[in-house]
Design a protein around this motif. Structure first.
Motif, PDB file in Angstrom:
ATOM      1  N   ALA A   1       2.859   0.656  -3.521  1.00 34.80           N
ATOM      2  CA  ALA A   1       2.174   0.856  -1.889  1.00 34.80           C
ATOM      3  C   ALA A   1       0.857   2.082  -1.503  1.00 34.80           C
ATOM      4  CB  ALA A   1       3.768   2.525  -1.977  1.00 34.80           C
ATOM      5  N   ALA A   2       0.967   2.445  -2.612  1.00 31.54           N
ATOM      6  CA  ALA A   2      -0.254   3.076  -2.742  1.00 31.54           C
ATOM      7  C   ALA A   2      -1.809   1.931  -2.553  1.00 31.54           C
ATOM      8  CB  ALA A   2      -0.081   3.947  -4.081  1.00 31.54           C
ATOM      9  N   ILE A   3      -1.706   1.200  -3.044  1.00 35.54           N
ATOM     10  CA  ILE A   3      -2.532   0.426  -3.135  1.00 35.54           C
ATOM     11  C   ILE A   3      -2.458  -0.410  -1.795  1.00 35.54           C
ATOM     12  CG2 ILE A   3      -3.260  -2.133  -3.807  1.00 35.54           C
ATOM     13  CD1 ILE A   3      -3.584   0.899  -5.909  1.00 35.54           C
ATOM     14  N   ARG A   4      -1.606  -0.368  -1.081  1.00 38.32           N
ATOM     15  CA  ARG A   4      -1.900  -1.389  -0.060  1.00 38.32           C
ATOM     16  C   ARG A   4      -2.127  -0.111   1.239  1.00 38.32           C
ATOM     17  NH1 ARG A   4       3.556  -2.828  -1.528  1.00 38.32           N
ATOM     18  NH2 ARG A   4       4.340  -1.756   0.351  1.00 38.32           N
ATOM     19  N   ALA A   5      -1.501   1.016   0.677  1.00 40.87           N
ATOM     20  CA  ALA A   5      -2.175   2.572   1.422  1.00 40.87           C
ATOM     21  C   ALA A   5      -4.202   2.371   1.502  1.00 40.87           C
ATOM     22  CB  ALA A   5      -1.625   3.409   1.555  1.00 40.87           C
ATOM     23  N   ALA A   6      -4.385   2.511   0.503  1.00 42.35           N
ATOM     24  CA  ALA A   6      -5.791   1.942   0.324  1.00 42.35           C
ATOM     25  C   ALA A   6      -6.885   0.996   0.532  1.00 42.35           C
ATOM     26  CB  ALA A   6      -6.007   2.666  -1.281  1.00 42.35           C
ATOM     27  N   GLY A   7      -6.098  -0.189   0.977  1.00 43.20           N
ATOM     28  CA  GLY A   7      -6.419  -1.261   1.668  1.00 43.20           C
ATOM     29  C   GLY A   7      -7.575  -2.034   1.238  1.00 43.20           C
ATOM     30  N   GLY A   8      -7.533  -1.694  -0.267  1.00 34.46           N
ATOM     31  CA  GLY A   8      -8.116  -3.087  -0.965  1.00 34.46           C
ATOM     32  C   GLY A   8      -7.843  -2.492  -2.642  1.00 34.46           C
ATOM     33  N   PRO A   9      -8.369  -3.310  -3.381  1.00 35.45           N
ATOM     34  CA  PRO A   9      -8.325  -3.224  -5.186  1.00 35.45           C
ATOM     35  C   PRO A   9      -8.635  -2.015  -5.583  1.00 35.45           C
ATOM     36  CG  PRO A   9      -9.964  -5.153  -4.473  1.00 35.45           C
ATOM     37  CD  PRO A   9      -9.230  -4.450  -3.335  1.00 35.45           C
ATOM     38  N   ARG A  10      -8.327  -1.200  -6.059  1.00 32.66           N
ATOM     39  CA  ARG A  10      -9.027  -0.200  -7.174  1.00 32.66           C
ATOM     40  C   ARG A  10      -8.578  -0.682  -8.057  1.00 32.66           C
ATOM     41  NH1 ARG A  10     -10.136   1.065  -2.794  1.00 32.66           N
ATOM     42  NH2 ARG A  10      -9.791   2.649  -1.162  1.00 32.66           N
ATOM     43  N   MET A  11      -9.664   0.795  -9.310  1.00 33.44           N
ATOM     44  CA  MET A  11      -9.803   0.481 -10.520  1.00 33.44           C
ATOM     45  C   MET A  11      -9.066   1.736 -11.247  1.00 33.44           C
ATOM     46  SD  MET A  11     -11.206  -2.158 -11.605  1.00 33.44           S
ATOM     47  CE  MET A  11     -12.280  -2.015 -12.771  1.00 33.44           C
ATOM     48  N   GLN A  12      -8.371   1.901 -12.581  1.00 36.91           N
ATOM     49  CA  GLN A  12      -8.013   2.891 -13.463  1.00 36.91           C
ATOM     50  C   GLN A  12      -7.768   3.031 -14.618  1.00 36.91           C
ATOM     51  OE1 GLN A  12      -4.366   4.081 -11.245  1.00 36.91           O
ATOM     52  NE2 GLN A  12      -3.835   6.615 -12.393  1.00 36.91           N
ATOM     53  N   ASP A  13      -8.270   4.378 -15.254  1.00 34.88           N
ATOM     54  CA  ASP A  13      -7.870   3.925 -16.514  1.00 34.88           C
ATOM     55  C   ASP A  13      -6.492   4.170 -17.122  1.00 34.88           C
ATOM     56  OD1 ASP A  13     -10.271   2.861 -17.276  1.00 34.88           O
ATOM     57  OD2 ASP A  13     -11.457   4.765 -17.791  1.00 34.88           O
TER      58      ASP A  13
ATOM     59  N   MET B   1      -6.480  -3.213  -9.834  1.00 35.39           N
ATOM     60  CA  MET B   1      -5.157  -3.604  -8.635  1.00 35.39           C
ATOM     61  C   MET B   1      -5.210  -4.580  -8.072  1.00 35.39           C
ATOM     62  SD  MET B   1      -3.500   1.069 -10.178  1.00 35.39           S
ATOM     63  CE  MET B   1      -5.412   1.369 -10.059  1.00 35.39           C
ATOM     64  N   ILE B   2      -4.857  -5.324  -7.830  1.00 34.98           N
ATOM     65  CA  ILE B   2      -5.705  -5.581  -6.296  1.00 34.98           C
ATOM     66  C   ILE B   2      -4.405  -6.563  -5.445  1.00 34.98           C
ATOM     67  CG2 ILE B   2      -7.314  -8.096  -5.558  1.00 34.98           C
ATOM     68  CD1 ILE B   2      -7.535  -8.233  -9.190  1.00 34.98           C
ATOM     69  N   PRO B   3      -5.242  -6.423  -4.366  1.00 41.68           N
ATOM     70  CA  PRO B   3      -3.929  -6.456  -3.234  1.00 41.68           C
ATOM     71  C   PRO B   3      -4.103  -7.862  -3.042  1.00 41.68           C
ATOM     72  CG  PRO B   3      -4.883  -5.269  -1.806  1.00 41.68           C
ATOM     73  CD  PRO B   3      -5.212  -5.488  -3.685  1.00 41.68           C
ATOM     74  N   VAL B   4      -2.691  -8.411  -3.066  1.00 37.36           N
ATOM     75  CA  VAL B   4      -2.639 -10.507  -2.687  1.00 37.36           C
ATOM     76  C   VAL B   4      -1.424 -10.589  -1.552  1.00 37.36           C
ATOM     77  CG1 VAL B   4      -2.729 -12.572  -3.499  1.00 37.36           C
ATOM     78  CG2 VAL B   4      -3.282 -10.951  -5.311  1.00 37.36           C
ATOM     79  N   GLY B   5      -1.648 -10.489  -0.794  1.00 33.47           N
ATOM     80  CA  GLY B   5      -0.195 -10.618   0.498  1.00 33.47           C
ATOM     81  C   GLY B   5       0.649  -9.926  -0.099  1.00 33.47           C
ATOM     82  N   ASP B   6       1.249  -9.618  -0.126  1.00 35.67           N
ATOM     83  CA  ASP B   6       2.651  -8.319  -0.095  1.00 35.67           C
ATOM     84  C   ASP B   6       2.720  -7.641  -1.368  1.00 35.67           C
ATOM     85  OD1 ASP B   6       2.922  -8.413   2.497  1.00 35.67           O
ATOM     86  OD2 ASP B   6       4.766  -9.486   2.434  1.00 35.67           O
ATOM     87  N   ASP B   7       2.037  -8.755  -2.307  1.00 32.09           N
ATOM     88  CA  ASP B   7       1.875  -8.437  -3.730  1.00 32.09           C
ATOM     89  C   ASP B   7       0.775  -7.445  -4.022  1.00 32.09           C
ATOM     90  OD1 ASP B   7       4.745  -9.778  -3.884  1.00 32.09           O
ATOM     91  OD2 ASP B   7       4.208 -11.914  -4.381  1.00 32.09           O
ATOM     92  N   LEU B   8       1.562  -7.104  -5.553  1.00 36.07           N
ATOM     93  CA  LEU B   8      -0.499  -6.552  -6.658  1.00 36.07           C
ATOM     94  C   LEU B   8      -0.410  -6.645  -7.642  1.00 36.07           C
ATOM     95  CD1 LEU B   8      -1.999  -4.226  -6.421  1.00 36.07           C
ATOM     96  CD2 LEU B   8      -0.353  -2.840  -7.424  1.00 36.07           C
TER      97      LEU B   8
END
Length: 570
Positions: free
Chosen positions: A73-85, A101-108
């Motif tokens: 949910a957090a990644i979809r709300a961010a609206g785009g890919p994110r990087m995290q260590d 962390m890359i959103p692909v459709g409804d999946d992550l």
């Protein structure tokens, strides 16, 4: 109960079978071929596909509050890919994953990359830089670099020696290097700031911002360009001024202690007071590099009398009264005339002034140093103790030779001195005489008026006898109310005149008598010594004693002349 980590691992292993129709062959192949951890989760947090390496990564995310559903949910709300260590626990050490962390459709889609080595290297570099910084700060107070022209081109941000970095930058090193310690006049022709070879622990004196001098320890290396050309020097410095000052003060204190001990030993090796002070004057002059020294003693009357001197005193006023007073606690006085420098101090014992000391040396030697002043102050204190010991010694000697009540010579000392006088008279051929004095009716004074009145009589008579004596004469209280005088260079006529004068003292004694029935007076016996008729002191004194008793038996208050030595022995 099955844990989240085990549940996720089981879901990852069975997802292809349970959702075979929902996972494409191409997607499974992509995740399976990825070299690191890879997984795809749906909006509800269920694992749709994952390779075997993804299990630890999914376990870490799943263990967080809300698990994988919250992450999706957090990644979809961010609206785009994110990087995290992410730190993933291992058997030996933790593994650091950089997770995309890359959103692909409804999946992550989660793709992890092992960055443990880079992270550790980066941490090690940061740590080493901090350690190097700490080491530099510990090993040196400041650092700088110089250019080919000898000016500062880099200075530690904190500056140096009271100067700020901006005040030093661009200025030549020669503006700040003063050479040797202050007052030595030493100059420096080459410094570590222009060195062509590495140097370590070079001691140098530099000018502080407040105008004072600072001792610094410099280590330097030459700086060269890529093609080997010298372009200046880099230096690290430590300010050791306080340490050097402590070392110098300690060395001076040790030297002062050695000199002080030498002088004290020199004084104590002498027994006679005059020799003791003479030795002290010579030793103090040598210790302070002075050609002359004078020591005074203070009498009970408060007068200063010269007691010892080393070297000829210059033509100047050396009155000890100018050195201070008993109420003046200033310990050292310095002055100069056209030719000499002087340093003087009063000597004290238990805060009472008992003497003085003064030293002098040529004026071209300059002022006295702090070490000279400290040593002279110490010596004045020790000399005060020595003066007190001398006074005590003399007091004890006086007690041994004098009568405690009257201060006159006691019998033993009178006989010893009389023997010397007789020997001198025999050599010179000059006559002399002993006058024996005994008080008449003295016992009633003690019996009727008390011994205190008797003591007053004895002291008064002693004072009168002193007044009747001349230089070279001897006056003694032999014991009780008996007194004796030796009259040097006196013949029979002179002795008779002296006896008559003493008889007249009865007028002064009369008021102290015990009453008119027992008047206080004197009986006097005279024995003349002739070199042609040698006799001992005991024999001469016995003749005078016999004459005194003859006078007393004849009616008191008169004198009698003893028969000659030859007649008394016949």
């Amino acid at each position: 109960m099955e844990t989240n980590s085990a549940l996720i691992r089981r879901q990852a292993e069975t997802s292809s079978e349970e959702r075979g129709t929902e996972t494409t062959v191409a997607g499974d192949a992509l995740l399976g071929a990825y070299p690191g951890p890879a997984a795809r989760i749906d909006a509800g947090g269920m694992v749709r596909a994952a390779n075997v390496a993804a299990a630890p990564m999914l376990a870490v995310f799943g263990a967080r509050p809300g698990g994988l559903a919250v992450l999706a949910a957090a990644i979809r709300a961010a609206g785009g890919p994110r990087m995290q260590d992410v730190s993933v626990p291992g058997l030996a050490t933790a593994t650091t994953l950089e997770v995309a962390m890359i959103p692909v459709g409804d999946d992550l889609v989660l793709l992890g990359r092992d960055v443990s080595l880079a992270t550790n290297l980066r941490a090690a570099l940061v740590d080493s830089r901090q350690r190097f910084k700490d080491l530099v700060e510990i090993s040196s107070d400041f650092a700088w670099e110089t250019s080919e022209s000898g000016g500062f081109v880099f200075v530690s941000p904190q500056g140096a020696l009271g100067w700020s970095a901006d005040e030093l930058l661009g200025r030549p090193v020669t503006d700040f290097v003063v050479g040797g310690p202050p007052g030595t006049g030493r100059s420096v022709t080459a410094t570590p700031f222009s060195t062509r070879a590495p140097v370590e622990q070079v001691e140098l004196w530099m000018r502080r911002a407040d105008g004072g001098a600072a001792c610094v320890i410099v280590s330097a290396v030459p700086l060269v360009t890529a093609d080997g050309k010298w372009r200046g020097a880099g230096c690290a410095c430590r300010d050791v001024t306080e340490a050097r000052a402590r070392d110098t003060a300690l060395a001076e204190a040790r030297n002062r202690a050695r000199v002080f001990a030498y002088i004290v030993r020199t004084i104590r090796d002498e027994v006679e007071p005059a020799a003791m002070l003479a030795a002290a004057a010579a030793a103090i002059a040598r210790a302070l590099g002075a050609p002359g020294c004078r020591i005074w003693r203070r009498t009970e009357a408060g007068e200063f009398q010269p007691a010892a001197e080393c070297g000829a005193a210059p033509m100047t006023d050396l009155d000890p009264l100018r050195f201070g007073s008993a109420d003046n606690e200033e310990k050292l006085v310095e002055w100069h005339d056209s030719n000499s420098q002087f340093a003087a101090a009063l000597t004290r014992y238990r805060r009472t002034v008992n003497g003085a000391i003064c030293l002098w040396r040529p004026g071209d030697r300059g002022q006295w140093s702090d070490t000279d002043r400290a040593l002279l102050n110490d010596l004045a204190g020790q000399l005060g103790i020595a003066q007190a010991q001398i006074a005590q010694h003399e007091a004890l000697a006086a007690l041994a030779h004098t009568d405690g009540l009257t201060g006159l010579l006691n019998r033993r000392s009178f006989v010893v001195e009389l023997e010397r006088q007789l020997a001198h008279a025999a050599r010179s051929g000059r006559p002399g005489a002993v006058v024996y004095v005994d008080l008449d009716n003295f016992k009633p004074v003690n019996d009727r008026l008390g011994h205190q009145r008797g003591d007053e009589v004895l002291r008064m008579l002693a004072q009168r006898l002193r007044g009747e004596s001349r230089v070279g004469d001897l006056v003694s209280r032999l014991g009780g109310d008996e007194f004796a005088m030796w009259l040097t260079d006196t013949d029979g006529n002179g002795a008779i005149r002296k006896a008559q004068s003493l008889i007249r003292l009865a007028d002064a004694l009369a008021p102290y008598g015990a009453g008119s029935d027992r008047p206080l007076g004197l009986s006097v016996g005279v024995a003349v010594y002739l070199p042609s008729e040698p006799e001992t002191a005991a024999e001469l004194l016995a003749r005078a004693d016999a004459a005194m008793y003859a006078a007393k038996h004849g009616g008191k208050g008169r004198y009698a002349i003893a028969e000659g030595a030859k007649e008394s022995k016949a």
